[in-house]
Motif scaffolding. Structure first.
Motif, PDB file in Angstrom:
ATOM      1  N   ARG A  99       0.835  -1.216   0.000  1.00  0.00           N
ATOM      2  CA  ARG A  99       0.000   0.000   0.000  1.00  0.00           C
ATOM      3  C   ARG A  99       0.862   1.256   0.000  1.00  0.00           C
ATOM      4  N   GLU A 100       1.873   1.257   0.847  1.00  0.00           N
ATOM      5  CA  GLU A 100       2.766   2.421   0.919  1.00  0.00           C
ATOM      6  C   GLU A 100       3.530   2.605  -0.391  1.00  0.00           C
ATOM      7  N   LEU A 101       3.960   1.499  -0.981  1.00  0.00           N
ATOM      8  CA  LEU A 101       4.700   1.576  -2.239  1.00  0.00           C
ATOM      9  C   LEU A 101       3.801   2.082  -3.366  1.00  0.00           C
ATOM     10  N   GLU A 102       2.564   1.648  -3.403  1.00  0.00           N
ATOM     11  CA  GLU A 102       1.636   2.132  -4.437  1.00  0.00           C
ATOM     12  C   GLU A 102       1.386   3.639  -4.281  1.00  0.00           C
ATOM     13  N   GLY A 103       1.288   4.106  -3.047  1.00  0.00           N
ATOM     14  CA  GLY A 103       1.153   5.545  -2.812  1.00  0.00           C
ATOM     15  C   GLY A 103       2.382   6.304  -3.277  1.00  0.00           C
ATOM     16  N   PHE A 104       3.546   5.732  -3.040  1.00  0.00           N
ATOM     17  CA  PHE A 104       4.797   6.350  -3.471  1.00  0.00           C
ATOM     18  C   PHE A 104       4.877   6.390  -4.999  1.00  0.00           C
ATOM     19  N   ILE A 105       4.448   5.314  -5.642  1.00  0.00           N
ATOM     20  CA  ILE A 105       4.438   5.265  -7.109  1.00  0.00           C
ATOM     21  C   ILE A 105       3.510   6.346  -7.665  1.00  0.00           C
ATOM     22  N   ALA A 106       2.359   6.526  -7.044  1.00  0.00           N
ATOM     23  CA  ALA A 106       1.428   7.570  -7.499  1.00  0.00           C
ATOM     24  C   ALA A 106       2.096   8.944  -7.426  1.00  0.00           C
ATOM     25  N   LEU A 107       2.875   9.179  -6.384  1.00  0.00           N
ATOM     26  CA  LEU A 107       3.584  10.451  -6.269  1.00  0.00           C
ATOM     27  C   LEU A 107       4.685  10.583  -7.318  1.00  0.00           C
ATOM     28  N   LEU A 108       5.380   9.488  -7.608  1.00  0.00           N
ATOM     29  CA  LEU A 108       6.396   9.521  -8.669  1.00  0.00           C
ATOM     30  C   LEU A 108       5.750   9.821 -10.021  1.00  0.00           C
ATOM     31  N   GLU A 109       4.573   9.250 -10.259  1.00  0.00           N
ATOM     32  CA  GLU A 109       3.864   9.528 -11.509  1.00  0.00           C
ATOM     33  C   GLU A 109       3.419  10.984 -11.568  1.00  0.00           C
ATOM     34  N   ARG A 110       2.956  11.507 -10.437  1.00  0.00           N
ATOM     35  CA  ARG A 110       2.559  12.919 -10.381  1.00  0.00           C
ATOM     36  C   ARG A 110       3.767  13.823 -10.607  1.00  0.00           C
ATOM     37  N   GLU A 111       4.894  13.458  -9.998  1.00  0.00           N
ATOM     38  CA  GLU A 111       6.129  14.216 -10.188  1.00  0.00           C
ATOM     39  C   GLU A 111       6.519  14.221 -11.669  1.00  0.00           C
ATOM     40  N   GLN A 112       6.394  13.078 -12.310  1.00  0.00           N
ATOM     41  CA  GLN A 112       6.739  12.977 -13.728  1.00  0.00           C
ATOM     42  C   GLN A 112       5.842  13.891 -14.568  1.00  0.00           C
ATOM     43  N   ALA A 113       4.557  13.921 -14.263  1.00  0.00           N
ATOM     44  CA  ALA A 113       3.633  14.791 -15.001  1.00  0.00           C
ATOM     45  C   ALA A 113       3.999  16.252 -14.803  1.00  0.00           C
TER      46      ALA A 113
ATOM     47  N   GLN B  45       4.377  23.371  -8.855  1.00  0.00           N
ATOM     48  CA  GLN B  45       3.796  22.255  -8.109  1.00  0.00           C
ATOM     49  C   GLN B  45       4.851  21.300  -7.554  1.00  0.00           C
ATOM     50  N   LEU B  46       6.075  21.483  -7.990  1.00  0.00           N
ATOM     51  CA  LEU B  46       7.136  20.535  -7.632  1.00  0.00           C
ATOM     52  C   LEU B  46       7.425  20.514  -6.131  1.00  0.00           C
ATOM     53  N   GLN B  47       7.369  21.654  -5.480  1.00  0.00           N
ATOM     54  CA  GLN B  47       7.643  21.728  -4.040  1.00  0.00           C
ATOM     55  C   GLN B  47       6.676  20.858  -3.242  1.00  0.00           C
ATOM     56  N   SER B  48       5.377  20.966  -3.537  1.00  0.00           N
ATOM     57  CA  SER B  48       4.412  20.176  -2.765  1.00  0.00           C
ATOM     58  C   SER B  48       4.564  18.680  -3.057  1.00  0.00           C
ATOM     59  N   VAL B  49       4.858  18.333  -4.303  1.00  0.00           N
ATOM     60  CA  VAL B  49       5.071  16.925  -4.644  1.00  0.00           C
ATOM     61  C   VAL B  49       6.294  16.391  -3.898  1.00  0.00           C
ATOM     62  N   ALA B  50       7.361  17.184  -3.857  1.00  0.00           N
ATOM     63  CA  ALA B  50       8.585  16.763  -3.165  1.00  0.00           C
ATOM     64  C   ALA B  50       8.324  16.552  -1.674  1.00  0.00           C
ATOM     65  N   GLU B  51       7.546  17.430  -1.068  1.00  0.00           N
ATOM     66  CA  GLU B  51       7.233  17.284   0.358  1.00  0.00           C
ATOM     67  C   GLU B  51       6.401  16.029   0.604  1.00  0.00           C
ATOM     68  N   GLU B  52       5.393  15.802  -0.251  1.00  0.00           N
ATOM     69  CA  GLU B  52       4.564  14.602  -0.105  1.00  0.00           C
ATOM     70  C   GLU B  52       5.401  13.348  -0.319  1.00  0.00           C
ATOM     71  N   LYS B  53       6.292  13.410  -1.300  1.00  0.00           N
ATOM     72  CA  LYS B  53       7.148  12.263  -1.606  1.00  0.00           C
ATOM     73  C   LYS B  53       8.052  11.933  -0.421  1.00  0.00           C
ATOM     74  N   SER B  54       8.560  12.950   0.243  1.00  0.00           N
ATOM     75  CA  SER B  54       9.420  12.735   1.405  1.00  0.00           C
ATOM     76  C   SER B  54       8.657  12.014   2.517  1.00  0.00           C
ATOM     77  N   GLY B  55       7.436  12.457   2.779  1.00  0.00           N
ATOM     78  CA  GLY B  55       6.612  11.796   3.794  1.00  0.00           C
ATOM     79  C   GLY B  55       6.272  10.369   3.412  1.00  0.00           C
ATOM     80  N   ALA B  56       5.929  10.171   2.140  1.00  0.00           N
ATOM     81  CA  ALA B  56       5.586   8.823   1.664  1.00  0.00           C
ATOM     82  C   ALA B  56       6.789   7.901   1.742  1.00  0.00           C
ATOM     83  N   PHE B  57       7.970   8.431   1.435  1.00  0.00           N
ATOM     84  CA  PHE B  57       9.170   7.612   1.515  1.00  0.00           C
ATOM     85  C   PHE B  57       9.443   7.182   2.957  1.00  0.00           C
ATOM     86  N   GLY B  58       9.219   8.080   3.894  1.00  0.00           N
ATOM     87  CA  GLY B  58       9.394   7.732   5.307  1.00  0.00           C
ATOM     88  C   GLY B  58       8.460   6.611   5.725  1.00  0.00           C
TER      89      GLY B  58
END
Length: 160
Positions: free
Chosen positions: A20-34, A43-56
């Motif tokens: 579940r956590e990995l799928e959430g992280f993948i969704a953020l990577l896809e959003r980052e790519q877009a 929008q990159l700052q908010s994606v980076a912050e969310e990605k950091s939390g998801a990675f944790g």
């Protein structure tokens, strides 16, 4: 080492949490790519912050899985792969492990693609900056009386 049957349900729950956590992280990577592909850099700052939390959260789920495996006597990557490969193909734990590995491969590929997009944008920014700087050196300026004049050429002094 084999996974004891009594531990399979607990291990399955740990793998499900990590998936579940990995799928959430993948969704953020896809959003980052877009964001990178469209150039919506604001929008990159908010994606980076969310990605950091998801990675944790993903790292914590991975640690819990590793600790769960150690408790049943399975250690290291090779031991994990051997124990899970020894499970029957119909085992939910084995299927979930394979799905987790596929998702991890997907996340790695997305991360590499995003890195390539960042390097491409960085290269383009450097090229644009170099062009603008070279044009600014050639641009005519205006003196106090309103007449145009070219800036003096840069002088290079040789040190002998």
């Amino acid at each position: 080492m084999k996974v004891p049957p009594a531990s399979e349900e607990h291990l399955d729950a740990l793998l499900a949490e990590e998936q579940r956590e990995l799928e959430g992280f993948i969704a953020l990577l896809e959003r980052e790519q877009a964001v990178l592909a469209t150039g919506a850099i604001d929008q990159l700052q908010s994606v980076a912050e969310e990605k950091s939390g998801a990675f944790g959260r993903l790292a914590r789920a991975g640690r819990k899985r590793s600790e769960g495996l150690v408790r049943i006597g399975i250690t290291g990557s090779a031991g994990t792969h051997a124990a899970l490969a020894a499970l029957p193909e119909t085992s939910p734990v084995r299927r979930r492990w394979l799905a987790l590995r596929q998702s991890a491969d997907r996340a790695q590929a997305l991360n590499h693609q995003n890195g390539a997009l960042i390097r491409l944008r960085l290269t383009r920014n450097h090229q644009a900056l170099a062009l603008l700087l070279s044009l600014s050196e050639q641009a005519a300026t205006y003196g106090p009386n309103g007449t145009a004049f070219a800036p003096p050429a840069a002088r290079h002094i040789d040190i002998a």
